[in-house]
Design a protein around this motif. Structure first.
Motif, mmCIF file in Angstrom:
data_model
loop_
_atom_site.group_PDB
_atom_site.id
_atom_site.type_symbol
_atom_site.label_atom_id
_atom_site.label_comp_id
_atom_site.label_asym_id
_atom_site.label_seq_id
_atom_site.Cartn_x
_atom_site.Cartn_y
_atom_site.Cartn_z
ATOM 1 N N PRO A 21 64.554 33.365 86.162
ATOM 2 C CA PRO A 21 64.692 33.048 87.670
ATOM 3 C C PRO A 21 63.852 34.203 88.559
ATOM 4 C CG PRO A 21 66.672 33.198 86.576
ATOM 5 C CD PRO A 21 65.696 33.718 85.654
ATOM 6 N N GLN A 22 63.154 33.451 89.588
ATOM 7 C CA GLN A 22 62.449 34.092 90.333
ATOM 8 C C GLN A 22 63.075 35.433 91.063
ATOM 9 O OE1 GLN A 22 59.180 32.922 91.692
ATOM 10 N NE2 GLN A 22 59.195 35.262 92.601
ATOM 11 N N ALA B 168 59.100 25.419 85.248
ATOM 12 C CA ALA B 168 59.368 26.552 86.173
ATOM 13 C C ALA B 168 60.892 27.001 86.183
ATOM 14 C CB ALA B 168 58.807 26.238 87.340
ATOM 15 N N GLY B 169 61.279 28.302 86.328
ATOM 16 C CA GLY B 169 62.375 28.670 86.494
ATOM 17 C C GLY B 169 63.080 28.583 87.871
ATOM 18 N N ALA B 170 64.402 28.802 87.825
ATOM 19 C CA ALA B 170 65.005 28.693 89.031
ATOM 20 C C ALA B 170 64.513 29.765 90.176
ATOM 21 C CB ALA B 170 66.456 28.810 88.705
ATOM 22 N N GLY B 171 64.610 29.276 91.433
ATOM 23 C CA GLY B 171 63.979 30.017 92.429
ATOM 24 C C GLY B 171 62.609 30.142 92.570
ATOM 25 N N ASP C 218 66.882 24.876 89.844
ATOM 26 C CA ASP C 218 67.455 25.174 88.424
ATOM 27 C C ASP C 218 66.234 25.355 87.670
ATOM 28 O OD1 ASP C 218 70.137 24.307 89.031
ATOM 29 O OD2 ASP C 218 69.233 22.519 89.218
ATOM 30 N N THR C 219 66.184 25.825 86.334
ATOM 31 C CA THR C 219 64.944 25.746 85.614
ATOM 32 C C THR C 219 64.743 24.201 85.287
ATOM 33 O OG1 THR C 219 65.597 27.631 84.154
ATOM 34 C CG2 THR C 219 63.896 26.010 83.217
ATOM 35 N N SER C 220 63.501 23.872 85.783
ATOM 36 C CA SER C 220 63.178 22.463 86.084
ATOM 37 C C SER C 220 61.888 21.914 85.192
ATOM 38 C CB SER C 220 62.860 22.301 87.574
ATOM 39 O OG SER C 220 64.121 22.428 88.317
#
Length: 234
Positions: free
Chosen positions: A92-93, A140-143, A224-226
Motif C-alpha cells: 500500500p502507498q 500496483a499496490g493499493a493507494g 486495491d492491489t491491481s
C-alpha cells in the motif's frame, strides 16, 4: 462512484468506430471528446487467470522489469527483477511519500518478453481512424497511482482490483503538484475544490474498460492491489 461526483456518460458503442466529421451531433465526434465506460465487450477470463500472482511469478519472476516514478513526468527509471518488485515494493502507498520516491510498474514493458502473456489478451474491438494499438501492462499496490498528466487516446482495462479515475477536458487544467501522489492530492487538494472545479470521476471494476479521449487530463488511484492493461491508440 464517489458521492456528489459527476457521472461519466455511457455513450453508444458505435461512437467509437464511426469516423468523425468534427461536427457536434455526429456519432464519431464523441469518440474524441467524451470518456466512456465499456462493459461486457470481450472475454478475458484466460488472461485474468494468467495474471494471478502465482502465475505471473512462475512465468516472469526472473525477468527484469522497468519501474517509473509515480509523478507526472516519470523522470526516473529503475530496473529490477519482477519477483523483487512483487515481494518488496508491491505494498500500500505511503500517503507521506512524494511521487519521485514511489516506484510504479506500468508502461515500460518489453513486448517480446511478455508476448506469451499479451497474446491471450483481447482488447476492445473498436479503433479510431489513423491509429494503431500498443499495450502497456501494470501491477500496483493499493493507494498507488499516477498524478495528473495527458497523452493520446486509448483504453484502460482492470484485470484485478479497482481503479479510480479523475478526468478533466484538455481546456481545463487541474490544480495539482506534479510531484505529489494522487493519494496526497485526494487528501489535500480535492476536498477544497468548489463543485465547478471538480473532475469527472469513476471507479473501474475488474472486467470493465475506460475509454479516455485524446489529451484529456487524468489521474488514477488504485483502490486495491491491481492488475491492469492499457491499449493506447497512437
Amino acid at each position: 462512484m464517489a458521492p456528489g461526483s459527476w457521472l461519466l456518460a455511457l455513450w453508444a458503442l458505435a461512437a467509437l468506430v464511426l469516423p468523425s466529421s468534427g461536427e457536434e451531433g455526429d456519432g464519431g465526434w464523441y469518440a474524441f471528446v467524451r470518456p466512456v465506460i465499456l462493459q461486457g465487450l470481450t472475454d478475458n477470463s484466460r488472461f485474468r487467470a494468467l495474471c494471478s500472482r502465482d502465475r505471473l511469478l512462475a512465468s516472469f519472476g526472473d525477468r527484469v522489469v522497468r519501474l517509473s516514478t509515480a509523478n507526472t513526468y516519470s523522470y526516473r527509471k529503475v530496473d529490477l527483477p519482477f519477483q523483487e518488485y512483487v515481494e518488496q515494493l508491491l505494498h500500500p502507498q505511503d500517503p507521506t511519500s512524494l511521487g519521485n520516491d514511489t516506484l510504479y510498474f506500468f508502461g515500460d514493458n518489453n513486448f517480446t518478453e511478455w508476448s506469451s502473456l499479451f497474446r491471450h489478451y483481447s482488447p476492445p474491438p473498436f479503433g479510431l481512424p489513423g491509429t494503431a494499438p500498443a499495450y502497456s501492462f501494470g501491477i500496483a499496490g493499493a493507494g498507488s497511482g499516477v498524478p495528473f498528466h495527458w497523452h493520446g487516446p486509448g483504453y484502460s482495462e482492470v484485470i484485478y482490483g479497482r481503479k479510480r479515475w479523475f478526468l478533466y477536458p484538455p481546456e481545463k487544467t487541474p490544480e495539482f503538484h506534479p510531484n505529489k501522489t494522487t493519494l496526497a492530492w485526494l487528501r489535500d487538494t480535492y476536498p477544497a475544490l468548489p463543485p465547478s472545479a471538480r473532475p469527472l470521476e469513476c471507479t473501474i471494476q475488474a472486467g470493465e474498460v475506460l475509454y479516455f479521449p485524446d489529451r484529456w487530463w487524468h489521474a488514477t488511484l488504485n483502490l486495491d492491489t491491481s492488475v491492469f492493461i492499457s491499449t493506447f491508440l497512437g
